[in-house]
Design an enzyme around this catalytic site. Structure first.
Site, PDB file in Angstrom:
ATOM      1  N   ALA A 119      33.448 -16.373 -12.963  1.00 24.26           N
ATOM      2  CA  ALA A 119      34.725 -15.699 -12.723  1.00 24.26           C
ATOM      3  C   ALA A 119      34.926 -14.541 -13.692  1.00 24.26           C
ATOM      4  CB  ALA A 119      35.868 -16.692 -12.885  1.00 24.26           C
ATOM      5  N   GLY A 120      35.688 -13.554 -13.255  1.00 20.06           N
ATOM      6  CA  GLY A 120      36.049 -12.435 -14.110  1.00 20.06           C
ATOM      7  C   GLY A 120      35.366 -11.140 -13.710  1.00 20.06           C
ATOM      8  N   ASN A 155      36.009  -9.918 -24.761  1.00 21.27           N
ATOM      9  CA  ASN A 155      37.004  -9.340 -23.859  1.00 21.27           C
ATOM     10  C   ASN A 155      38.363  -9.954 -24.099  1.00 21.27           C
ATOM     11  OD1 ASN A 155      38.207 -10.874 -21.325  1.00 21.27           O
ATOM     12  ND2 ASN A 155      36.244 -11.838 -21.786  1.00 21.27           N
ATOM     13  N   PHE A 209      43.624 -11.316 -17.641  1.00 23.09           N
ATOM     14  CA  PHE A 209      43.848 -11.586 -16.207  1.00 23.09           C
ATOM     15  C   PHE A 209      44.451 -10.387 -15.479  1.00 23.09           C
ATOM     16  CE2 PHE A 209      44.579 -16.482 -16.892  1.00 23.09           C
ATOM     17  CZ  PHE A 209      43.230 -16.646 -17.111  1.00 23.09           C
ATOM     18  N   SER A 264      41.107 -19.575 -20.591  1.00 24.32           N
ATOM     19  CA  SER A 264      40.937 -18.210 -21.080  1.00 24.32           C
ATOM     20  C   SER A 264      41.771 -18.022 -22.343  1.00 24.32           C
ATOM     21  CB  SER A 264      41.368 -17.199 -20.017  1.00 24.32           C
ATOM     22  OG  SER A 264      40.441 -17.199 -18.970  1.00 24.32           O
ATOM     23  N   ASN A 282      43.013 -15.312 -23.486  1.00 25.19           N
ATOM     24  CA  ASN A 282      43.790 -14.071 -23.520  1.00 25.19           C
ATOM     25  C   ASN A 282      45.160 -14.138 -22.864  1.00 25.19           C
ATOM     26  OD1 ASN A 282      41.600 -12.751 -24.837  1.00 25.19           O
ATOM     27  ND2 ASN A 282      40.542 -12.736 -22.857  1.00 25.19           N
ATOM     28  N   THR A 283      45.561 -15.329 -22.418  1.00 28.36           N
ATOM     29  CA  THR A 283      46.931 -15.522 -21.944  1.00 28.36           C
ATOM     30  C   THR A 283      47.582 -16.501 -22.913  1.00 28.36           C
ATOM     31  OG1 THR A 283      46.352 -15.139 -19.629  1.00 28.36           O
ATOM     32  CG2 THR A 283      48.363 -16.400 -20.029  1.00 28.36           C
ATOM     33  N   LYS A 312      38.193 -25.559 -15.295  1.00 33.24           N
ATOM     34  CA  LYS A 312      37.297 -24.822 -16.206  1.00 33.24           C
ATOM     35  C   LYS A 312      37.815 -24.952 -17.624  1.00 33.24           C
ATOM     36  CE  LYS A 312      35.097 -20.324 -16.879  1.00 33.24           C
ATOM     37  NZ  LYS A 312      34.804 -19.027 -16.264  1.00 33.24           N
ATOM     38  N   THR A 328      31.269 -23.485 -19.828  1.00 36.06           N
ATOM     39  CA  THR A 328      32.557 -23.266 -20.427  1.00 36.06           C
ATOM     40  C   THR A 328      33.034 -21.818 -20.212  1.00 36.06           C
ATOM     41  OG1 THR A 328      31.656 -22.382 -22.512  1.00 36.06           O
ATOM     42  CG2 THR A 328      31.933 -24.772 -22.394  1.00 36.06           C
ATOM     43  N   ASN A 329      34.276 -21.615 -20.629  1.00 32.48           N
ATOM     44  CA  ASN A 329      34.825 -20.265 -20.696  1.00 32.48           C
ATOM     45  C   ASN A 329      34.325 -19.581 -21.982  1.00 32.48           C
ATOM     46  OD1 ASN A 329      36.623 -18.008 -20.219  1.00 32.48           O
ATOM     47  ND2 ASN A 329      37.850 -19.441 -19.005  1.00 32.48           N
TER      48      ASN A 329
HETATM   49  C1  LIG Z   1      34.885  -9.325 -19.121  1.00 32.57           C
HETATM   50  C2  LIG Z   1      35.015 -10.783 -18.815  1.00 32.57           C
HETATM   51  C3  LIG Z   1      36.073 -11.223 -18.045  1.00 32.57           C
HETATM   52  C4  LIG Z   1      36.215 -12.575 -17.755  1.00 32.57           C
HETATM   53  N1  LIG Z   1      37.245 -12.995 -16.976  1.00 32.57           N
HETATM   54  C5  LIG Z   1      37.358 -14.299 -16.646  1.00 32.57           C
HETATM   55  C6  LIG Z   1      38.382 -14.742 -15.793  1.00 32.57           C
HETATM   56  O1  LIG Z   1      39.186 -13.950 -15.294  1.00 32.57           O
HETATM   57  N2  LIG Z   1      38.450 -16.067 -15.515  1.00 32.57           N
HETATM   58  C7  LIG Z   1      37.558 -16.987 -16.013  1.00 32.57           C
HETATM   59  O2  LIG Z   1      37.665 -18.175 -15.703  1.00 32.57           O
HETATM   60  N3  LIG Z   1      36.547 -16.576 -16.812  1.00 32.57           N
HETATM   61  C8  LIG Z   1      36.429 -15.276 -17.143  1.00 32.57           C
HETATM   62  N4  LIG Z   1      35.400 -14.869 -17.947  1.00 32.57           N
HETATM   63  C9  LIG Z   1      34.500 -15.881 -18.513  1.00 32.57           C
HETATM   64  C10 LIG Z   1      33.237 -16.051 -17.689  1.00 32.57           C
HETATM   65  O3  LIG Z   1      33.530 -16.518 -16.399  1.00 32.57           O
HETATM   66  C11 LIG Z   1      32.275 -17.029 -18.384  1.00 32.57           C
HETATM   67  O4  LIG Z   1      32.871 -18.315 -18.427  1.00 32.57           O
HETATM   68  C12 LIG Z   1      31.930 -16.606 -19.795  1.00 32.57           C
HETATM   69  O5  LIG Z   1      31.778 -15.210 -19.880  1.00 32.57           O
HETATM   70  C13 LIG Z   1      30.648 -17.266 -20.302  1.00 32.57           C
HETATM   71  O6  LIG Z   1      29.535 -16.904 -19.524  1.00 32.57           O
HETATM   72  P1  LIG Z   1      28.486 -15.742 -19.961  1.00 32.57           P
HETATM   73  O7  LIG Z   1      28.087 -16.051 -21.375  1.00 32.57           O
HETATM   74  O8  LIG Z   1      27.379 -15.840 -18.969  1.00 32.57           O
HETATM   75  O9  LIG Z   1      29.224 -14.457 -19.866  1.00 32.57           O
HETATM   76  C14 LIG Z   1      35.256 -13.522 -18.253  1.00 32.57           C
HETATM   77  C15 LIG Z   1      34.186 -13.052 -19.014  1.00 32.57           C
HETATM   78  C16 LIG Z   1      34.046 -11.715 -19.306  1.00 32.57           C
HETATM   79  C17 LIG Z   1      32.877 -11.253 -20.124  1.00 32.57           C
END
Ligand SMILES: Cc1cc2nc3c(=O)[nH]c(=O)nc-3n(C[C@H](O)[C@H](O)[C@H](O)COP(=O)(O)O)c2cc1C
Length: 369
Positions: free
Chosen positions: A67-68, A116, A120, A182, A184-185, A222, A250-251
């Site tokens: 997601a994201g 980041n 949202f 997340s 950031n909220t 999540k 994880t997030n």
């Molecule tokens: C720019 C950015 C925006 C993200 N936005 C969301 C989000 O809106 N919702 C969410 O559940 N995770 C969000 N994530 C987290 C990712 O879904 C993921 O859980 C996290 O980045 C770890 O995976 P990675 O190491 O492969 O990036 C975001 C990550 C990044 C880098």
């Protein structure tokens, strides 16, 4: 090739601008029939042996987009064309919101990481539901819908906001994810405490069942890597108790361990969630812990720091039926999905397991015996 392009073009641009530029190209390519067929043939070749079933859904493979990346569900076919076996859109909130002020996305290139604090930014559940309803799918894929709390909604009223999104989006979701992790909220991660999480998940489950009667929409939660181990266990137990379909681990993390030696210390100090390589160890640890607790009773999705096929394979052996990635896609580009699938197929062939499903959790089972 992509590395050169990344260094020459993307690295010189603001990370968020680079994201939108790449996104535009992906969406454009997916709109041109001959081009998208060619790109998919090269980047998303199917491996029969990687076919995966998770919470009753059949997928081409275990590897999805976290997601994201596609918050507003505008590039499902484009990302599918690049080899992702499922696409998790969102986070979508009850109401539209613009997110935090820019700059809010930072590249820690030497650490192969991102920070980041997007907050949202999304068009809101009504607009995204409308887009999903109007969508004519080109590629058959699985679409997960990740929902979160609108920033201006008080923590005490969170459930109603999630329910609103559920009522609008559940019909268009192959699976639903309640995002309570997340960073950031403000206050969002407090919803991971079982006293808050139980009524929230119960309300979302009931809303999904009320809205969609012809099938049972799988519901996942999540979680954050920053939870204490006992809290990970508590969420696992709650998920089993409530009959949840899965947990995504994880997030991003608010920790900054092991950083700052390679990347600019000023960047490391930026507020927000850290993703990519530095997250790998803790995400894997949380996943193994979850599998040791819930076994095969709940589907686990491994995400956080997956960079290559070996990382994806290790998550599967630790207990993940599905794996997801985001940050490494930024650094590795469009051939990433292809490489993961090829590497996973090779590892499965060289392993003692006849199917991917057999490999799920094999290492964790050995460790807890
Ligand atoms: C720019 C950015 C925006 C993200 N936005 C969301 C989000 O809106 N919702 C969410 O559940 N995770 C969000 N994530 C987290 C990712 O879904 C993921 O859980 C996290 O980045 C770890 O995976 P990675 O190491 O492969 O990036 C975001 C990550 C990044 C880098």
């Amino acid at each position: 090739m992509y590395k050169l392009f990344f260094n020459l073009v993307f690295k010189r641009m603001d990370p968020e601008q680079a994201h939108y530029l790449a996104f535009r190209w992906i969406r454009l390519a997916a709109r041109i029939p001959v081009l998208r067929t060619f790109v998919a043939a090269v980047l998303a070749p199917r491996h029969e042996e990687l076919r995966t079933e998770a919470f009753g859904l059949r997928m081409h493979g275990p590897f999805g987009l976290a997601a994201g990346f596609d918050k507003n569900a505008v590039a499902i076919d484009g990302m599918s064309m690049l080899g992702f076996d499922h696409i998790e859109i969102g986070t979508v909130t009850g109401e539209a919101q613009s997110g935090n002020p820019k700059k809010r996305l930072f590249r820690l290139v030497q650490d192969r990481a991102l920070i980041n604090r997007m907050g949202f930014n999304n068009e809101g559940s009504a607009a995204v539901a409308e887009r999903l309803a109007a969508r004519r799918a080109v590629f058959r894929t699985t679409v997960g819908v990740n929902i979160g709390k609108t920033k201006v909604v008080a923590e005490a009223d969170a459930a109603a906001d999630y329910v609103k999104s559920t009522e609008r989006l559940a019909a268009h979701a192959d699976y639903l994810v309640v995002n309570v992790s997340s960073p950031n909220t403000p206050g969002l991660r407090n919803l991971q405490a079982t006293e808050s999480l139980r009524p929230l998940l119960t309300a979302v489950r009931e809303a999904a069942d009320r809205t969609v009667t012809e099938r049972r929409v799988p519901l996942l939660v999540k979680i954050a890597p920053d939870l204490a181990d006992e809290d990970v266990d508590a969420v696992a137990d709650l998920a089993v108790e409530l009959g949840l379909d899965g947990i995504i681990a994880t997030n991003t993390t608010i920790a900054r361990e092991g950083l700052g030696l390679k990347s600019d210390p000023a960047l490391v100090k930026e507020t927000g969630g850290l993703s990519g390589a530095p997250l790998k160890e803790r995400s894997l640890e949380v996943l193994s812990r979850l599998y040791a607790r819930v076994g095969d009773s709940i589907t686990l999705v491994g995400v956080g720091g997956i960079e290559n096929a070996e990382d994806a394979w290790q998550r599967i052996l630790a207990g993940a039926t599905l794996v997801q990635g985001y940050s490494a896609f930024i650094y590795q580009g469009p051939f990433w999905g292809r490489a993961i699938h090829k590497g996973l197929a090779a590892r499965l062939a060289a392993s003692p397991y006849a199917t991917l499903a057999e490999a799920v959790g094999a290492e964790t089972r050995k460790a807890v015996k």
